[in-house]
Scaffold this motif. Sequence first.
Motif, PDB file in Angstrom:
ATOM      1  N   HIS A   1       0.854  -1.192   0.000  1.00 49.07           N
ATOM      2  CA  HIS A   1       0.000   0.000   0.000  1.00 49.07           C
ATOM      3  C   HIS A   1       0.895   1.250   0.000  1.00 49.07           C
ATOM      4  O   HIS A   1       1.053   1.924   1.014  1.00 49.07           O
ATOM      5  CB  HIS A   1      -0.913  -0.014   1.238  1.00 49.07           C
ATOM      6  N   PRO A   2       1.504   1.572  -1.140  1.00 50.74           N
ATOM      7  CA  PRO A   2       2.405   2.739  -1.200  1.00 50.74           C
ATOM      8  C   PRO A   2       1.623   4.048  -1.110  1.00 50.74           C
ATOM      9  O   PRO A   2       0.565   4.203  -1.720  1.00 50.74           O
ATOM     10  CB  PRO A   2       3.084   2.583  -2.568  1.00 50.74           C
ATOM     11  N   THR A   3       2.152   4.976  -0.324  1.00 52.24           N
ATOM     12  CA  THR A   3       1.513   6.291  -0.164  1.00 52.24           C
ATOM     13  C   THR A   3       2.588   7.369  -0.100  1.00 52.24           C
ATOM     14  O   THR A   3       3.752   7.078   0.178  1.00 52.24           O
ATOM     15  CB  THR A   3       0.659   6.351   1.116  1.00 52.24           C
ATOM     16  N   ASP A   4       2.168   8.587  -0.325  1.00 51.57           N
ATOM     17  CA  ASP A   4       3.061   9.745  -0.214  1.00 51.57           C
ATOM     18  C   ASP A   4       2.915  10.333   1.191  1.00 51.57           C
ATOM     19  O   ASP A   4       1.873  10.901   1.526  1.00 51.57           O
ATOM     20  CB  ASP A   4       2.701  10.793  -1.272  1.00 51.57           C
ATOM     21  N   GLN A   5       3.944  10.185   2.004  1.00 48.68           N
ATOM     22  CA  GLN A   5       3.907  10.681   3.375  1.00 48.68           C
ATOM     23  C   GLN A   5       4.821  11.892   3.560  1.00 48.68           C
ATOM     24  O   GLN A   5       5.190  12.225   4.687  1.00 48.68           O
ATOM     25  CB  GLN A   5       4.317   9.563   4.339  1.00 48.68           C
ATOM     26  N   ILE A   6       5.153  12.545   2.461  1.00 43.90           N
ATOM     27  CA  ILE A   6       6.011  13.734   2.510  1.00 43.90           C
ATOM     28  C   ILE A   6       5.247  14.989   2.115  1.00 43.90           C
ATOM     29  O   ILE A   6       5.296  16.010   2.804  1.00 43.90           O
ATOM     30  CB  ILE A   6       7.247  13.541   1.603  1.00 43.90           C
ATOM     31  N   HIS A   7       4.510  14.913   0.995  1.00 49.17           N
ATOM     32  CA  HIS A   7       3.806  16.083   0.491  1.00 49.17           C
ATOM     33  C   HIS A   7       2.365  16.091   0.989  1.00 49.17           C
ATOM     34  O   HIS A   7       1.675  15.069   0.929  1.00 49.17           O
ATOM     35  CB  HIS A   7       3.825  16.106  -1.042  1.00 49.17           C
ATOM     36  N   THR A   8       1.927  17.227   1.483  1.00 50.22           N
ATOM     37  CA  THR A   8       0.544  17.352   1.954  1.00 50.22           C
ATOM     38  C   THR A   8      -0.408  17.505   0.772  1.00 50.22           C
ATOM     39  O   THR A   8      -0.023  17.948  -0.314  1.00 50.22           O
ATOM     40  CB  THR A   8       0.398  18.562   2.885  1.00 50.22           C
ATOM     41  N   ASP A   9      -1.677  17.130   1.004  1.00 53.54           N
ATOM     42  CA  ASP A   9      -2.725  17.263  -0.017  1.00 53.54           C
ATOM     43  C   ASP A   9      -3.998  17.705   0.701  1.00 53.54           C
ATOM     44  O   ASP A   9      -4.813  16.888   1.126  1.00 53.54           O
ATOM     45  CB  ASP A   9      -2.938  15.926  -0.724  1.00 53.54           C
TER      46      ASP A   9
ATOM     47  N   ASP B   1      -5.483  15.468   8.959  1.00 51.39           N
ATOM     48  CA  ASP B   1      -5.867  16.861   8.734  1.00 51.39           C
ATOM     49  C   ASP B   1      -5.032  17.520   7.652  1.00 51.39           C
ATOM     50  O   ASP B   1      -5.387  18.592   7.159  1.00 51.39           O
ATOM     51  CB  ASP B   1      -5.740  17.656  10.033  1.00 51.39           C
ATOM     52  N   LEU B   2      -3.907  16.896   7.271  1.00 48.21           N
ATOM     53  CA  LEU B   2      -3.065  17.434   6.203  1.00 48.21           C
ATOM     54  C   LEU B   2      -3.174  16.639   4.905  1.00 48.21           C
ATOM     55  O   LEU B   2      -2.443  16.896   3.953  1.00 48.21           O
ATOM     56  CB  LEU B   2      -1.598  17.476   6.657  1.00 48.21           C
ATOM     57  N   GLY B   3      -4.083  15.666   4.888  1.00 44.33           N
ATOM     58  CA  GLY B   3      -4.319  14.910   3.673  1.00 44.33           C
ATOM     59  C   GLY B   3      -3.477  13.657   3.518  1.00 44.33           C
ATOM     60  O   GLY B   3      -3.534  12.992   2.477  1.00 44.33           O
ATOM     61  N   TYR B   4      -2.695  13.284   4.525  1.00 44.42           N
ATOM     62  CA  TYR B   4      -1.922  12.051   4.455  1.00 44.42           C
ATOM     63  C   TYR B   4      -2.857  10.854   4.598  1.00 44.42           C
ATOM     64  O   TYR B   4      -3.779  10.860   5.418  1.00 44.42           O
ATOM     65  CB  TYR B   4      -0.881  11.984   5.573  1.00 44.42           C
ATOM     66  N   ASP B   5      -2.605   9.814   3.827  1.00 44.22           N
ATOM     67  CA  ASP B   5      -3.344   8.567   3.989  1.00 44.22           C
ATOM     68  C   ASP B   5      -2.994   7.968   5.345  1.00 44.22           C
ATOM     69  O   ASP B   5      -1.828   7.722   5.656  1.00 44.22           O
ATOM     70  CB  ASP B   5      -2.972   7.592   2.869  1.00 44.22           C
ATOM     71  N   LEU B   6      -4.008   7.729   6.180  1.00 45.29           N
ATOM     72  CA  LEU B   6      -3.744   7.317   7.557  1.00 45.29           C
ATOM     73  C   LEU B   6      -3.165   5.916   7.642  1.00 45.29           C
ATOM     74  O   LEU B   6      -2.321   5.638   8.499  1.00 45.29           O
ATOM     75  CB  LEU B   6      -5.021   7.410   8.389  1.00 45.29           C
ATOM     76  N   LEU B   7      -3.606   5.010   6.764  1.00 45.94           N
ATOM     77  CA  LEU B   7      -3.065   3.649   6.791  1.00 45.94           C
ATOM     78  C   LEU B   7      -1.574   3.662   6.488  1.00 45.94           C
ATOM     79  O   LEU B   7      -0.775   3.021   7.179  1.00 45.94           O
ATOM     80  CB  LEU B   7      -3.804   2.767   5.782  1.00 45.94           C
ATOM     81  N   GLY B   8      -1.183   4.430   5.468  1.00 43.68           N
ATOM     82  CA  GLY B   8       0.241   4.535   5.150  1.00 43.68           C
ATOM     83  C   GLY B   8       1.016   5.220   6.259  1.00 43.68           C
ATOM     84  O   GLY B   8       2.141   4.827   6.586  1.00 43.68           O
ATOM     85  N   ARG B   9       0.402   6.240   6.864  1.00 44.72           N
ATOM     86  CA  ARG B   9       1.085   6.955   7.950  1.00 44.72           C
ATOM     87  C   ARG B   9       1.239   6.055   9.171  1.00 44.72           C
ATOM     88  O   ARG B   9       2.219   6.149   9.912  1.00 44.72           O
ATOM     89  CB  ARG B   9       0.319   8.216   8.325  1.00 44.72           C
TER      90      ARG B   9
END
Length: 296
Positions: free
Chosen positions: A53-61, A79-87
């Motif tokens: 489950h690859p996600t972007d945990q650097i750039h906000t959305d 609250d910053l748009g990060y996918d919680l599962l990836g985070r």
Amino acid sequence: MTAIDAPAAEAGPATPGPARRILAVFARNKLALTGALVLLALLAFCFLGPLVHPTDQIHTDLSQAGRAPGAGHPLGTTDLGYDLLGRLMYGGRTSLEVGLAAGLLATLFGTVYGAVAGYFGGWVDAVMMRITDAALAIPALFLLVVVAAIVTPGKPVLILVIASVAWLSPARLIRGEALALRGRDYIHAMRLMGGGGGRAVFRHILPNALGTVIVNATFQVADAILYVAYLSFLGLSIPPPAADWGSMLSAGITYTQVGHWWLIFPPGLAIVLVVAAFNFIGDGLRDAFDARLTRG
């Protein structure tokens, strides 16, 4: 059957070695086995999960901020748009890496410190243990907050900060083991043969206290993971975009009153599971190394 073969044929089954007896006792402890399976599952989740489950945990959305669990985001978004599962996966890496490293470092230093104090005794033991008692008199969380507020947060710094207060408990524990072991016959024999204190500590005291050290290490890792969560919850964690379970809890507290439960329960449950797993494993190892249970 020849005369040479007869004794071998009459011999009973081979007695299992200490390692096999320890594993057998550990395997009979259902909670310990459950803890081991939970820990393996969490390690796979944190370190292998991002491959699935690859996600972007650097750039906000911000266009995806605060979304509830659903398609594309199984646990919702922050609250910053990060996918919680990836985070949760990446945050778990930080919590586990710092907790494991700090717990093992604290155990290593505390074990050697306590073994030296217990073996040499006298004024050496008195001075070393008074230092330990003085440090134990100050609440560990207070020391952690003070030190973490002075230095710049980061993984290596966080490991050293937590280890700097976590070594006190294993030091006292192993000191007691050393006091009991230094009067054994093999220690006296080693001295008569010209062996020094270093040989006694590292070749005799520590190997014979290995069971106690291993058991204590599991509890130290569990405590270190909790310390990571404490510091992160107080805002003294690794700076963004890095994350850990404690900082995720801290960030989610703000949004609980608006119904964003998914920001709290996943990291909270992960902390509870990993700490419980290490404690169950520690209990199982303590039983396994107990001579009364592993005898025969």
